[in-house]
Design a protein around this motif. Structure first.
Motif, PDB file in Angstrom:
ATOM      1  N   GLN A 115     -18.289 -19.153  50.007  1.00 55.32           N
ATOM      2  CA  GLN A 115     -18.750 -20.210  50.900  1.00 55.32           C
ATOM      3  C   GLN A 115     -20.134 -20.696  50.507  1.00 55.32           C
ATOM      4  O   GLN A 115     -20.449 -21.882  50.673  1.00 55.32           O
ATOM      5  N   ARG A 151      -8.105 -20.677  49.224  1.00 58.05           N
ATOM      6  CA  ARG A 151      -6.949 -21.241  49.926  1.00 58.05           C
ATOM      7  C   ARG A 151      -6.284 -20.181  50.802  1.00 58.05           C
ATOM      8  O   ARG A 151      -6.173 -19.019  50.418  1.00 58.05           O
ATOM      9  N   GLU A 182     -13.626 -23.066  47.487  1.00 60.52           N
ATOM     10  CA  GLU A 182     -12.613 -22.862  48.517  1.00 60.52           C
ATOM     11  C   GLU A 182     -11.681 -21.705  48.157  1.00 60.52           C
ATOM     12  O   GLU A 182     -11.272 -21.545  47.013  1.00 60.52           O
TER      13      GLU A 182
END
Length: 362
Positions: free
Chosen positions: A16, A23, A21
């Motif tokens: 982060q 998933r 990202e």
């Protein structure tokens, strides 16, 4: 200093932090990349396992150059297993990894690829030594070969431990990589430059071999035979294949690492292409046994013998046992090989008592 470090944070925290990202579910792109990656890993393992078995079975391969090729096959096989482990622990499964497991996942890749590249350099140096001294095999003793192989794996292990033990961004979040969020961007730059330097060294070595052979053929042009010319052609082909495979397989990944190290995380396009570049780099472990072994006629015959032996065992297991007859076939007929191929399997005493290899007189 402990207040500014984040040793107890989760992997998700660092992802982060760099905006990478994780998933929650698998998508089509991930499925394609992982499927391709696992396929490549399986081919890498099978191809290099075949090389190792062939070198072990055929005593004609019990020389320094073939032991180095066998060690390179072992490194490439380990690379295939490491890459398969990465594919099985990526995507949505990344969030379940502890920091220790995440570092281990990356360390396996670092160790295997470092050992593979180091083996390529060792083979290049060995070929330079033998060709420039007009020898069939190197004069390296068994001890030197073993020490060289150990050094290759020590270097690989060190490179695998560096990110987790010394060179990470746990205490400097601004230095975190967008490709590997726990790695330092400076380490990735170092890793990319090191591989480029290895490529340059290989280029210099093979260039010296090429010009040496060309110069030697020019001085002996009046006595040059067709076999000698064919040797030069084969050498040029091998050089082109080695350098071409290295450039094609490694350059995309090296460029991605350099871009990720130099550019800011929000400006780097590395995340969009990292998995594809890693798969291409892994293909180098599949190309290596093709270049260094399948061009060897003796190796091809050994491969054929291994495959025939496996097929024969599979057929024998499907057949019902036959009653024993007194008039049994000869050993040659039972094994199904020709008497002309006996030299391939005959044991040869190619090792001397002083620890050096001696080329058998034909």
């Amino acid at each position: 200093m402990s207040t500014s470090c984040y040793h107890n944070e989760t992997v998700v925290f660092f992802y982060q932090r760099v905006g990478k990202e994780i998933r929650r579910e698998w998508n089509l792109r991930d499925a394609v990349v992982i499927g391709l990656g696992l396929t490549v890993a399986l081919l890498v393992v099978l191809a290099n396992l075949m090389v190792m078995v062939a070198i072990f079975m055929n005593r004609r391969f019990h020389f320094p150059i073939y032991y180095l090729l066998g060690n390179m096959a072992a490194a490439d096989l380990f690379a295939g297993l490491s890459y398969a482990n990465l594919m099985l622990n990526t995507g949505p499964r990344t969030k379940d990894l502890t920091m220790k497991l995440w570092y281990i996942r990356g360390a396996l890749i670092d160790v295997s690829l470092t050992a593979s590249v180091a083996n390529l350099l060792a083979v290049a140096v060995e070929r330079h030594q033998t060709i420039t001294t007009m020898q069939l095999h190197s004069n390296m003793t068994k001890r030197r070969v073993v020490l060289l192989i150990i050094s290759i794996w020590v270097a690989g292990i060190i490179m695998g431990l560096v990110p987790s033990q010394f060179w990470n961004c746990e205490c400097d979040l601004e230095d975190c990589s967008s490709v590997a969020p726990l790695y330092s961007r400076r380490f990735l730059i170092f890793w990319a430059v090191l591989n480029l330097l290895s490529f340059f060294i290989m280029l210099v070595i093979y260039a010296r071999i090429f010009f040496y052979v060309k110069r030697q053929s020019r001085h002996t042009s009046s006595h040059t035979s067709e076999a000698h010319n064919q040797t030069i052609i084969n050498l040029m082909k091998t050089i082109s294949m080695v350098l071409g495979a290295f450039v094609i397989c490694w350059t995309p990944g090296l460029i991605i690492l350099l871009m990720d190290g130099v550019l800011e995380n929000d400006k780097s396009p590395a995340n969009r292409y990292e998995k594809y570049c890693l798969a291409i780099a892994e293909c180098n472990s599949l190309v290596n046994p093709i270049i260094y072994t399948l061009r060897d006629a003796e190796m091809r015959r050994t491969f054929k013998s291994i495959l025939c032996c496996l097929c024969r065992k599979g057929v024998d297991q499907q057949r019902e046992p036959l009653p024993i007859e007194m008039d049994s076939p000869s050993k040659e007929q039972t094994l199904g090989y020709n008497s002309e191929d006996k030299t391939l399997w005959e044991s040869q005493d190619t090792n001397s008592k002083d620890g050096k290899w001696i080329v058998p007189v034909v």
